[in-house]
Design a protein around this motif. Structure first.
Motif, mmCIF file in Angstrom:
data_model
loop_
_atom_site.group_PDB
_atom_site.id
_atom_site.type_symbol
_atom_site.label_atom_id
_atom_site.label_comp_id
_atom_site.label_asym_id
_atom_site.label_seq_id
_atom_site.Cartn_x
_atom_site.Cartn_y
_atom_site.Cartn_z
ATOM 1 N N HIS A 407 1.140 -1.359 0.020
ATOM 2 C CA HIS A 407 -0.037 -0.182 0.119
ATOM 3 C C HIS A 407 1.086 1.208 0.272
ATOM 4 N N PHE A 408 1.775 0.700 -0.456
ATOM 5 C CA PHE A 408 2.955 2.028 0.126
ATOM 6 C C PHE A 408 4.090 2.557 -0.994
ATOM 7 N N ASP A 412 1.592 7.195 -6.892
ATOM 8 C CA ASP A 412 0.211 7.310 -6.069
ATOM 9 C C ASP A 412 0.410 6.763 -4.834
ATOM 10 N N GLY A 413 0.961 5.655 -4.717
ATOM 11 C CA GLY A 413 1.279 5.374 -3.238
ATOM 12 C C GLY A 413 2.146 6.998 -2.506
ATOM 13 N N ARG A 415 2.697 9.676 -3.153
ATOM 14 C CA ARG A 415 2.144 11.117 -3.213
ATOM 15 C C ARG A 415 1.199 10.861 -1.487
ATOM 16 N N ARG A 416 0.480 9.767 -1.528
ATOM 17 C CA ARG A 416 -0.783 9.710 -0.601
ATOM 18 C C ARG A 416 0.477 9.669 0.462
ATOM 19 N N MET A 417 1.275 8.849 0.490
ATOM 20 C CA MET A 417 1.843 8.510 1.988
ATOM 21 C C MET A 417 1.873 10.676 2.284
ATOM 22 N N LEU A 418 2.959 11.436 1.842
ATOM 23 C CA LEU A 418 2.846 12.492 1.642
ATOM 24 C C LEU A 418 1.785 13.266 3.078
ATOM 25 N N GLY A 419 0.561 12.642 2.717
ATOM 26 C CA GLY A 419 -0.108 13.436 3.771
ATOM 27 C C GLY A 419 -0.433 12.920 5.345
ATOM 28 N N LEU A 420 -0.190 11.178 4.580
ATOM 29 C CA LEU A 420 -0.259 11.073 6.025
ATOM 30 C C LEU A 420 1.265 11.104 7.204
ATOM 31 N N PHE B 28 -7.206 10.135 13.093
ATOM 32 C CA PHE B 28 -6.120 9.539 13.550
ATOM 33 C C PHE B 28 -6.236 9.343 15.784
ATOM 34 N N PHE B 36 -2.253 2.480 7.154
ATOM 35 C CA PHE B 36 -2.733 1.525 6.207
ATOM 36 C C PHE B 36 -4.427 2.025 6.144
ATOM 37 N N TYR B 38 -5.594 4.987 6.434
ATOM 38 C CA TYR B 38 -5.408 7.344 5.740
ATOM 39 C C TYR B 38 -5.532 6.464 3.832
ATOM 40 N N ILE B 39 -3.932 5.906 3.831
ATOM 41 C CA ILE B 39 -4.033 5.505 2.209
ATOM 42 C C ILE B 39 -5.755 4.861 1.764
ATOM 43 N N ILE B 42 -7.747 7.653 0.974
ATOM 44 C CA ILE B 42 -7.666 8.436 0.071
ATOM 45 C C ILE B 42 -7.342 7.907 -1.650
ATOM 46 N N GLU B 46 -10.426 9.334 -3.982
ATOM 47 C CA GLU B 46 -9.360 9.686 -5.525
ATOM 48 C C GLU B 46 -9.886 9.016 -6.510
ATOM 49 N N LYS B 52 -8.261 14.121 -7.605
ATOM 50 C CA LYS B 52 -7.147 14.232 -6.967
ATOM 51 C C LYS B 52 -6.614 14.894 -6.486
ATOM 52 N N ALA B 57 -3.785 20.222 -0.279
ATOM 53 C CA ALA B 57 -4.736 19.477 0.419
ATOM 54 C C ALA B 57 -4.003 18.458 0.963
ATOM 55 N N LEU B 58 -3.165 17.098 0.856
ATOM 56 C CA LEU B 58 -2.396 16.148 1.127
ATOM 57 C C LEU B 58 -2.181 17.245 2.205
ATOM 58 N N LEU B 59 -1.548 17.906 1.904
ATOM 59 C CA LEU B 59 -0.377 18.733 3.254
ATOM 60 C C LEU B 59 -1.093 19.607 3.902
#
Lengths: 656, 84
Positions: A407-408, A412-413, A415-420, B28, B36, B38-39, B42, B46, B52, B57-59
Motif C-alpha cells: 500500500h506504500f 500514487d502510494g 503521493r498519498r504517503m505525503l499526506g500521511l 487518527f 494503511f 489513511y492510504i 485517500i 480519489e 486527485k 490538500a494532502l499537506l
C-alpha cells in the motif's frame, strides 16, 4: 542456558520449601531439562533447571562460594568468563569448576555488585548472601534473559518465566489493565511490565536487592547510543565493524556443545553464518523456516546462502494451519500479549533444531536496532528534516521507506504517503516523535479494551524519566525506543528466547555484544546514504555474501496473521467472541470484540490491514493467556523428570 | 457524496459518527484511522469521486477529519473544473 525460580521472605513454613521449589522448577523444566538443583534456608528457596552447555560434568547448580556465604542460581551465559576467571585467579581466587556460573559467583564475591559492569553475557540470576540475608536479583544489559518478580503477601517470588508462580500456594494471575492498554498501543510490554497485576519484569540492565523489609533498586548498565569518536574513513569503519563482529562471534562460539545458526535468508543472519564458518573453520549447521504462503517465504535467499557457504542446512516448512494449531501452546510460552504471529514459526523451528540434536544457535537479533535497519529510523530522519525538504525530495525519500509494503508502493502510494507523514511532523506525544505514527496506529487495538485510560501514559513516563533521553537526536530516540520496546519486549523475548527455550535451545546474539552496539553507535549516519539501511554492514560483507542477499533490502520476517485463522479455523470467530469467556476476562469491550471478529471473518483478506491483524493477534493471545494464566491451566502437575539436587541450609537440616 | 463517504468510513473503520466521534474529530487520535487506513481512504476517495489530491490538500493538515476530507474533495473538484 537454564531457568531459575524461587521465593524469599515467605510466611510459609520452611518444611514446605523443597516441594514448592521443586514444583516451581517443574513448570519451567523445558528451559533446562538436563539437571535440577535448589538452595534452601529458613528465608529463601531458589533453584535452577539446567541446560548443560559449558562444563557439562561439573557445572551443576546451585553453586556456592567456598566459604559458604554466597549461593547462586544462574540463568544464562557469561561470554567473557575465561577472561574474568583469569583475572580473578590472578587475584588469588580459586575455582572448583570450569563453568561460567562459578565465575559469576566468585566475581560477585570478589567485587560485589560492581562485577556486573564487567559482564558480557546474556543472563539473569538470583544470589543469596547468607551473612547479610540479602537476596540479589540482576539481569543483563539488553534483556536477553528474563526475570519476573511478584509480590504475594509479604513474599517475593521470582522466576525466569511467570508460569513458575502457578506452583506457589495461593498465587493467582489477574490481568493488569494499564499494562494491557500500553501493550496493545505500543506492541509490547514495557521493560517493567508483565501484563498481570502485582508481577513486574526486572528491567534490562537493572538489579533488585531485598534486604529485610527494604528493597534497593538500580541500574548497572545504561544504553549509550551517542557513540564515541567516529573512525576517520569509511574503510577504517568497515574494518572496525568486521573486527568487533568477529570477536563477538568468537565469544559466542565458546561452548562444549555444537553451535548452529538461524539463517533466515536476510543480511544479518547471513553475516553470522559466514562468520561462524570463518571463525570455527567449517560450515555450521543452519536452520530456517519456509512458508507455504509465498508472500512470507524467503526460501530462494536461504538456498543461495547455504549453497554459497556449503552449510548443512535444514528447514521446517510452515503452513497456515501449523501457525493456527501451534498458536495456543506458543502463547503459553510467550506469557504476554502478542501483536503478530511470527513467533509461532520460531517455536516450530526451535523444536526442529532440538530434534536435530543442536541446543545452541546464533541469531541475528539486534542488528536492525544497532545498525539502523528498520524503516522507522528512516521515518524519524525524514520527519525531523521534513520542513527543510522540497516536495521532490520528500517523494524520493518516500520511495526508500517501505518498498516491501504494497500500500506504500507506486507513485500514487508515495503521493498519498505525503499526506500521511504530514500528520506526524510535529511532536504531539512528548518524547515519542519517531514512534507517533506507529503508536497512533496502535490506538485501534486499544478499542478492544474497556476503560483503557491513556494507553501512552506509561511509555511517556518511561522516556520522561530516562536520564539523557531528551538530548538524543530523533533517530537515537527511535533507537532507544526500539531497544526498550520491540527488541526486548518481543524480538528477544516472545519471538526469541521464549520460543527457543520452550525446546531447550539457547539463542545467542552477536550483534548485541556491547562492543558491537557501541561501534554501531559511533558509525551510524556518518558514512553513506542514511536512507540506505545498514549501509556499513553491507559494505563490510557485500563481497563475501551472495549479491541477492545484500541487495535485497530490508524484508522483515513475518508470518500469516488473521488470514491464517480465517482460512483454517473459522470456529475462532465464536471462540474469540464467546460471551461467557469475554465476560470472564472482564477487561475486553464485548461489543467491539464481536463487531471486530465479524469484520475479520467476513472480509476478504486484502481488506484487512495491519492494524486489524495486530488487533486480531492481540485479542487471540489475550483470550489464550486468560485460559492459561488467569484460569491457571498452564500449570503442570507432573513433577520434575530429573532428580532435584538440594543444598539444604534450613535450621531443621542442621545437626542438633 | 457525504452520506456515501460516511457510510463507507463507518463500515471500513468500524465506528459510528456520533457525539464522541464527530465530523470534526481527528480520526487518527480517535483510533479510527491508521497508516494503511489513511492510504486506503485517500485511494477510495480519489477513485470514487474522480479527484486527485494535490500537495496542497494532502499537506494542508485537514484530511484527518471528516469535514476536512469533504472540504478537500470539494476543493479538488473545483480545481479540476477550473482547469478544464
Amino acid at each position: 542456558m537454564c531457568g531459575i525460580a524461587g521465593f524469599h521472605a515467605s510466611p510459609l513454613h520452611p518444611e514446605r520449601y523443597r516441594d514448592i521449589a521443586g514444583a516451581m522448577l517443574a513448570q519451567i523444566e523445558h528451559r533446562g531439562p538436563d539437571e535440577a538443583g535448589c538452595f534452601l534456608d529458613d528465608r529463601t528457596a531458589m533453584g535452577t533447571v539446567r541446560l548443560s552447555i559449558i562444563d557439562l560434568a561439573s557445572g551443576s547448580q546451585p553453586v556456592g562460594s567456598t566459604d559458604g556465604r554466597y549461593w547462586l542460581c544462574y540463568n544464562g551465559e557469561l561470554y567473557n568468563y575465561r577472561e574474568l576467571r583469569a583475572e580473578l585467579a590472578g587475584r588469588g581466587v580459586s575455582f572448583r569448576t570450569e563453568s561460567d556460573t562459578e565465575v559469576v559467583l566468585m566475581a560477585w564475591a570478589h567485587w560485589g555488585r560492581s562485577c556486573l559492569e564487567r559482564f558480557n553475557g546474556a543472563f539473569a540470576f538470583a544470589l543469596k548472601d547468607t551473612v547479610t540475608g540479602e537476596l540479589h536479583l540482576a539481569r543483563d544489559r539488553f534483556g536477553k534473559r528474563p526475570l519476573y518478580v511478584a509480590r504475594h503477601g509479604d513474599a517475593w517470588l521470582f522466576a525466569s518465566e511467570m508460569k513458575a508462580f502457578l506452583a506457589y500456594p495461593g498465587f493467582e494471575f489477574a490481568f493488569d489493565e494499564e499494562h494491557l492498554a500500553s501493550t496493545f498501543a505500543t506492541w509490547t510490554p514495557l521493560p517493567a511490565q508483565s501484563g498481570y497485576r502485582g508481577v513486574e519484569q526486572l528491567p534490562m540492565g537493572e538489579y533488585l536487592t531485598v534486604r529485610g523489609t527494604e528493597t534497593e533498586r538500580g541500574r548497572w548498565a545504561s544504553l549509550d547510543l551517542t557513540g564515541g569518536e567516529p573512525p576517520a574513513t569509511e574503510d577504517e569503519a568497515v574494518d572496525l565493524v568486521r573486527a568487533d563482529l568477529e570477536a563477538a562471534v568468537d565469544l559466542r562460539l565458546r561452548s562444549d556443545v555444537e553451535v548452529g545458526v538461524y539463517a533466515s535468508g536476510g543480511l544479518d543472519s547471513s553475516i553470522l553464518a559466514h562468520l561462524t564458518k570463518e571463525r570455527a573453520g567449517l560450515p555450521p549447521r543452519t536452520f530456517s523456516i519456509q512458508f507455504e504462503d509465498a508472500e512470507f517465504d524467503e526460501t530462494a535467499e536461504q538456498e543461495e546462502l547455504t549453497k554459497h557457504l556449503g552449510t548443512h542446512h535444514s528447514t521446517v516448512r510452515v503452513s497456515d494451519s501449523d501457525v493456527v494449531e501451534t498458536f495456543p501452546e506458543a502463547v503459553r510460552h510467550a506469557e504476554v500479549p502478542v501483536f503478530r504471529t511470527a513467533f509461532v514459526p520460531m517455536y516450530l523451528l526451535a523444536q526442529h533444531v532440538r530434534s536435530e540434536g543442536v541446543k545452541v544457535v546464533l541469531s541475528g537479533e539486534g542488528a536492525d536496532e544497532a545498525f539502523l535497519g528498520y524503516g522507522i529510523f528512516k521515518d524519524a530522519r525524514l520527519l525531523s528534516e521534513w520542513h527543510e525538504l522540497d516536495e521532490a525530495t520528500r517523494m524520493r525519500r518516500m520511495a526508500q521507506l517501505y518498498p516491501y509494503l504494497r500500500h506504500f508502493s507506486g507513485e500514487d502510494g508515495h503521493r498519498r504517503m505525503l499526506g500521511l507523514y504530514r500528520q506526524f511532523t510535529e511532536e504531539t506525544m512528548p518524547g515519542l516523535f519517531s514512534h507517533q505514527m506507529r503508536f497512533q496506529n496502535g490506538r485501534f487495538a486499544v478499542r478492544l479494551l474497556k476503560d483503557a485510560g491513556d494507553p501512552f501514559a506509561a511509555v511517556q513516563r518511561l522516556v520522561a524519566e530516562e536520564p539523557g533521553y531528551a538530548e538524543l537526536s530523533a533517530v537515537q530516540k527511535a533507537q532507544w525506543l526500539e531497544f526498550r520496546t520491540l527488541l526486548s519486549g518481543y524480538l528477544l523475548a516472545t519471538q526469541g528466547e521464549r520460543m527457543a527455550l520452550a525446546h531447550g535451545v539457547e539463542n545467542r546474539c552477536p550483534f548485541l555484544d556491547p562492543a558491537v552496539v557501541r561501534r554501531a553507535a559511533s558509525v551510524n549516519g556518518r558514512f553513506g546514504d542514511p536512507y540506505d539501511e545498514k549501509y556499513l554492514l553491507k559494505r563490510a560483507y557485500g563481497d563475501v555474501l551472495p549479491e541477492r542477499i545484500v541487495s535485497k533490502g530490508k524484508f522483515p520476517y513475518r508470518a500469516p496473521d488473521s488470514a491464517a485463522f480465517v482460512r483454517s479455523r473459522p470456529d475462532y470467530r465464536d471462540l474469540l467472541a464467546d460471551p461467557g469467556t469475554l465476560g470472564d476476562i472482564g477487561v475486553l469491550d464485548e461489543r467491539f470484540v464481536r463487531r471486530f471478529t465479524d469484520r475479520v471473518f467476513d472480509s476478504p483478506p486484502e481488506r484487512i490491514g495491519t492494524k486489524e491483524n495486530q488487533a486480531f493477534v492481540l485479542l487471540a493471545s489475550t483470550v489464550w493467556l486468560h485460559h492459561w494464566y488467569v484460569r491457571g491451566n498452564a500449570r503442570r502437575d507432573t513433577p520434575l523428570a530429573v532428580p532435584l539436587y538440594v543444598v539444604d541450609r534450613r535450621s531443621s537440616a542442621l545437626p542438633a | 457524496m457525504e452520506q456515501e463517504l460516511k457510510q463507507y468510513m463507518e463500515e471500513q473503520f468500524m465506528f459510528e459518527f456520533d457525539s464522541e466521534i464527530t465530523e470534526d474529530t481527528d480520526l487518527f487520535k480517535a483510533g479510527v484511522l491508521d497508516s494503511f487506513g489513511y492510504i486506503s481512504l485517500i485511494g477510495h476517495i480519489e477513485g470514487e469521486y474522480g479527484v486527485k489530491f494535490g500537495e496542497e490538500a494532502l499537506l494542508g493538515n485537514v484530511a484527518v477529519t471528516f469535514a476536512g476530507l469533504v472540504e478537500s474533495v470539494a476543493s479538488a473538484r473545483r480545481q479540476t473544473a477550473e482547469s478544464k
